[in-house]
Write an enzyme that holds these catalytic residues in place. Structure first.
Site, PDB file in Angstrom:
ATOM      1  N   HIS A  41       0.766  -1.199   0.031  1.00 29.62           N
ATOM      2  CA  HIS A  41      -0.001  -0.102   0.006  1.00 29.62           C
ATOM      3  C   HIS A  41       0.954   1.354   0.099  1.00 29.62           C
ATOM      4  CE1 HIS A  41      -4.139   1.613   0.398  1.00 29.62           C
ATOM      5  NE2 HIS A  41      -3.637   2.131   1.322  1.00 29.62           N
ATOM      6  N   LYS A  98     -10.371   6.515  -3.827  1.00 24.50           N
ATOM      7  CA  LYS A  98      -9.221   7.488  -3.314  1.00 24.50           C
ATOM      8  C   LYS A  98      -7.916   6.943  -3.874  1.00 24.50           C
ATOM      9  CE  LYS A  98      -7.841   8.617   0.979  1.00 24.50           C
ATOM     10  NZ  LYS A  98      -8.365   8.927   2.605  1.00 24.50           N
ATOM     11  N   LYS A 150      -3.798   7.641  -3.715  1.00 23.52           N
ATOM     12  CA  LYS A 150      -2.764   8.181  -2.522  1.00 23.52           C
ATOM     13  C   LYS A 150      -1.736   8.921  -3.664  1.00 23.52           C
ATOM     14  CE  LYS A 150      -4.200   7.038   1.732  1.00 23.52           C
ATOM     15  NZ  LYS A 150      -4.097   8.087   2.634  1.00 23.52           N
ATOM     16  N   ASP A 205      -5.781  11.483  -2.057  1.00 23.02           N
ATOM     17  CA  ASP A 205      -5.103  12.165  -0.746  1.00 23.02           C
ATOM     18  C   ASP A 205      -3.669  12.335  -0.984  1.00 23.02           C
ATOM     19  OD1 ASP A 205      -4.808  12.248   1.896  1.00 23.02           O
ATOM     20  OD2 ASP A 205      -5.308  10.684   2.664  1.00 23.02           O
ATOM     21  N   GLU A 243      -7.629  15.373  -0.363  1.00 19.69           N
ATOM     22  CA  GLU A 243      -7.568  15.526   1.141  1.00 19.69           C
ATOM     23  C   GLU A 243      -6.178  15.737   1.525  1.00 19.69           C
ATOM     24  OE1 GLU A 243      -8.800  11.525   2.413  1.00 19.69           O
ATOM     25  OE2 GLU A 243      -8.198  11.724   4.129  1.00 19.69           O
ATOM     26  N   ASP A 254      -7.756  16.299   7.240  1.00 14.82           N
ATOM     27  CA  ASP A 254      -7.478  14.906   7.744  1.00 14.82           C
ATOM     28  C   ASP A 254      -6.533  15.132   8.951  1.00 14.82           C
ATOM     29  OD1 ASP A 254      -7.606  12.469   8.548  1.00 14.82           O
ATOM     30  OD2 ASP A 254      -6.465  11.410   7.043  1.00 14.82           O
ATOM     31  N   LYS A 296     -12.062  10.311  12.377  1.00 15.72           N
ATOM     32  CA  LYS A 296     -11.262   9.100  12.880  1.00 15.72           C
ATOM     33  C   LYS A 296     -11.354   9.141  14.515  1.00 15.72           C
ATOM     34  CE  LYS A 296      -7.963   9.074   8.884  1.00 15.72           C
ATOM     35  NZ  LYS A 296      -6.715   9.083   8.312  1.00 15.72           N
ATOM     36  N   GLU A 324     -14.374   5.211   4.290  1.00 13.47           N
ATOM     37  CA  GLU A 324     -13.163   4.316   3.885  1.00 13.47           C
ATOM     38  C   GLU A 324     -13.274   3.397   4.956  1.00 13.47           C
ATOM     39  OE1 GLU A 324      -9.919   6.892   3.407  1.00 13.47           O
ATOM     40  OE2 GLU A 324      -9.816   7.243   5.486  1.00 13.47           O
TER      41      GLU A 324
HETATM   42 MG   LIG Z   1      -6.105  10.688   4.662  1.00 12.84          MG
END
Ligand SMILES: [Mg+2]
Length: 379
Positions: A20, A164, A166, A195, A221, A247, A271, A325
């Site tokens: 990831h 999304k 990255k 993001d 983001e 975030d 979160k 997510e």
């Molecule tokens: Mg984020």
């Protein structure tokens, strides 16, 4: 009265199904800490996870285990778990910062109380407003063709239609070309968000966000550092068609309030780990909703236990303009829980109780725990 008899914080490492890639780290395993609270002979579970150790934020699995298993346990042993507000207040005051550790223990205490009452965690929190929340997926294999293939598979399975991406680790022109190709491939069929995880400075973001918007990206983001709220505000003002989401910059209610005052974003990633538990998450969500900012149910890529705790809490907080997510368990090759999350029709569904709606797989925890293996060996 439900006195807390035992608190354990156990670090574990669970491999992911693929690497990831994020702007600040690449992970092929998730480091989590399972917090197990025993009260009245009943067990409740919470979970904290970090992405690549203390790289997304300040907290590490080792630190979380020490804070939850020692400093917070010290003040909570013998306390009444049923007194949830008092418990959370006590946890908040016991140590400074360390929100991930506080959230994991807070969720475990809520879980044990919900189980003792024989009800779902969401019902303990006043009841869900919705039992199914939209579920986004992150395309982060690092390869455009592989991401498109993965996205097509997710659409075909009716698992996800919000993707999304990255970005921020590569040169902006490379990232923008990658995002544009994916946005073209899914035009009209799925939403594309990015993001940046704080990787850009303001001039870079000012130059490239319009290109992303033109390519069809609807949300960006944390394009710049979390502390740079004035830059967030200038970028949001300059890109009205794009929802800029806070975030990393929005942990405390005070952070949320500042983003509202400075009109620094149109969306907020919640979160529980960032906000230190239930009360903090409710406060941040309330500020965001009051100001008309869109909610997003964020993740630290927790496994099933942390994901379900977040889902129960999120389900009670209102509408999610940007969905959630909560896909962490789907990125993991194995699970520390006894059941899997329920995903269908592009949504994650609230399980039946009691508590968070799953159990801890003690054998798996024994297999994946890291606190009994002290020697690091090359992979
Ligand atoms: Mg984020």
């Amino acid at each position: 009265m439900l006195p807390i008899e035992r608190i354990e914080a156990i670090p574990a490492r669970v491999p992911t199904i693929r690497p990831h890639h994020l702007s600040f780290a690449t992970v092929d395993a998730m480091d989590v800490v399972i917090v197990r609270v025993t009260a009245g002979g009943i067990e409740g579970y919470g979970e904290a996870s970090t992405i690549g150790g203390p790289r997304w934020g300040e907290e590490s699995p080792e630190g979380i285990a020490a804070i939850a298993g020692h400093y917070l346990a010290e003040v909570m042993l013998g306390q009444d778990a049923m007194a949830l507000n008092a418990a959370e207040d006590r946890i908040a005051r016991a140590v400074r910062g360390n929100y991930f550790a506080k959230a994991a223990l807070c969720m475990a205490i809520h879980d044990v109380v919900a189980r003792a009452k024989g009800m779902r965690l969401a019902d303990l929190l006043g009841g869900p407003l919705s039992t199914a929340l939209p579920l986004a997926w992150t395309l982060a294999s690092g390869d455009t063709a592989r991401d498109i293939e993965e996205g097509e598979r997710m659409l075909g399975l009716r698992r996800h239609r919000d993707f999304k991406l990255k970005i921020g680790a590569k040169a902006p022109e490379v990232d923008v070309a990658h995002v544009s190709a994916i946005a073209r491939a899914f035009a009209g069929r799925a939403s594309i968000r990015v993001d940046v995880n704080q990787a850009w400075d303001e001039p870079t973001a000012a130059r490239w966000l319009p290109a992303l918007s033109d390519a069809g990206v609807t949300m960006a983001e944390q394009p710049v550092a979390g502390w740079n709220v004035p830059a967030m505000a200038r970028l949001q003002r300059a890109n009205p068609r794009l929802a800029i989401m806070g975030d990393e910059g929005i942990a405390t209610p005070q952070d949320a309030q500042r983003h509202v005052t400075e009109a620094a974003c149109h969306a907020v990633a919640l979160k529980p780990a960032k906000h230190g538990g239930v009360a903090g998450t409710r406060a941040v969500a309330a500020i965001a909703r009051t100001a008309g900012l869109g909610l997003y149910g964020g993740t630290m890529l927790e496994g099933t236990i942390g994901t379900l705790a977040s889902l129960h809490l999120y389900s009670t907080l209102g509408e999610y303009a940007w969905g959630t997510e909560l896909f962490g368990p789907l990125l993991l090759r194995d699970s520390l829980a006894t059941t899997a999350i329920e995903v269908r029709d592009f949504a994650i569904h609230l399980p039946e109780g009691p508590g968070i709606g799953t159990g801890l797989d003690a054998d798996k925890l024994e297999h994946f725990r890291t606190d009994r293996r002290r020697t690091l060996v090359p992979a």
